[in-house]
Design an enzyme around this catalytic site. Structure first.
Site, PDB file in Angstrom:
ATOM      1  N   TYR A 158     -42.933  51.880  56.369  1.00  0.00           N
ATOM      2  CA  TYR A 158     -44.040  50.945  56.158  1.00  0.00           C
ATOM      3  C   TYR A 158     -43.899  49.766  57.107  1.00  0.00           C
ATOM      4  CZ  TYR A 158     -45.768  53.031  51.795  1.00  0.00           C
ATOM      5  OH  TYR A 158     -46.321  53.875  50.851  1.00  0.00           O
TER       6      TYR A 158
ATOM      7  N   ASP B 128     -51.512  51.448  47.232  1.00  0.00           N
ATOM      8  CA  ASP B 128     -52.280  50.645  46.291  1.00  0.00           C
ATOM      9  C   ASP B 128     -53.601  50.192  46.903  1.00  0.00           C
ATOM     10  OD1 ASP B 128     -50.292  50.844  44.361  1.00  0.00           O
ATOM     11  OD2 ASP B 128     -49.264  49.029  45.041  1.00  0.00           O
TER      12      ASP B 128
END
Length: 244
Positions: free
Chosen positions: A109, A51
């Site tokens: 992540y 994003d």
């Protein structure tokens, strides 16, 4: 012939990975550079989507090209042409069945937070102004590995066929030589849109005492985004590693 590009980027100036109308994206920058160097339009497929403002220490993408490529020379030229916030590690020829997105087995992540004011961490870490119980947050993180449906952490109104994921690692660790900086590491076969930031926001609610471990279980089992915690800022999130 199919080629993989391995690269990293600072996502601060970009509206995410994926090409979008009237938006500055990493994919658009990379496709334009490849098209210039290879002298024909090139479309690339990434290992996933990040994003706006999210970074990647390791990202992979593939493209198809009809002619042999000097991979080392192409990587060098891409780094000369691309902006300073995108760096190509290598280009390599792969089997034509290898797919940057669908062949990936695991993705990892990292999300960074710090609990004291720091002018040097603020760009790539989220500043927290209240005490957190990381021991109980890690107990909650372990709970994630007992479930496979993470609808509670998926951005609302997202067009996805399934909210099933397999999480195999989820843990908070203190960064070396720091009493205030922490990293949340999570590994799964796939991630839903906004999933990591929503998981972190909910774990922080546990660490603040707003949710008990039983409450956290109910959030996961409820599969409703409205019951989970807030989505944390994107600047502290890094796609850390992709394994094929």
């Amino acid at each position: 012939m199919r080629y993989f590009i391995w690269f990293s980027y600072d996502g601060t100036a970009y509206h995410g990975w994926q090409v979008q109308p009237q938006a500055h994206t990493v994919q658009a920058e990379l496709q334009q550079a490849l098209s210039v160097l290879l002298r024909e339009p090139v479309e690339i497929v990434g290992a996933g989507r990040t994003d706006a403002g999210v970074h990647a220490r390791q990202m992979a993408a593939h493209f198809d090209f009809s002619k042999p490529i000097d991979c080392k020379q192409l990587a060098y030229k891409l780094n000369r042409l691309l902006p300073r916030d995108i760096a190509v590690d290598r280009v390599e020829e792969v089997d034509e069945k290898q797919h940057a997105r669908f062949s990936a087995k695991w993705r990892t992540y990292h999300y960074y937070i710090h609990t004291g004011k720091s002018p040097f961490l603020r760009h790539y870490s989220c500043e927290i102004h209240y005490p957190l119980d990381f021991e109980v947050m890690n107990k909650a993180a372990e709970i994630l590995m007992n479930y496979d449906d993470f609808g509670a952490f998926c951005k609302s109104h997202t067009d996805v066929k399934t909210t099933l994921c397999r999480v195999v690692e989820a843990r908070w660790t203190r960064l070396p030589d720091s009493d205030e900086a922490w990293c949340f590491r999570i590994t799964a076969n796939r991630f839903l849109r906004n999933m990591v930031r929503a998981v972190v926001g909910t774990l922080i609610d546990v660490g603040r005492g707003r949710l008990t471990l039983d409450d956290f279980k109910r959030v996961v089992e409820g599969k409703k985004r409205t019951e989970a915690g807030e989505s944390m800022p994107g600047n502290a999130l890094f796609l850390e590693e992709i394994k094929y």
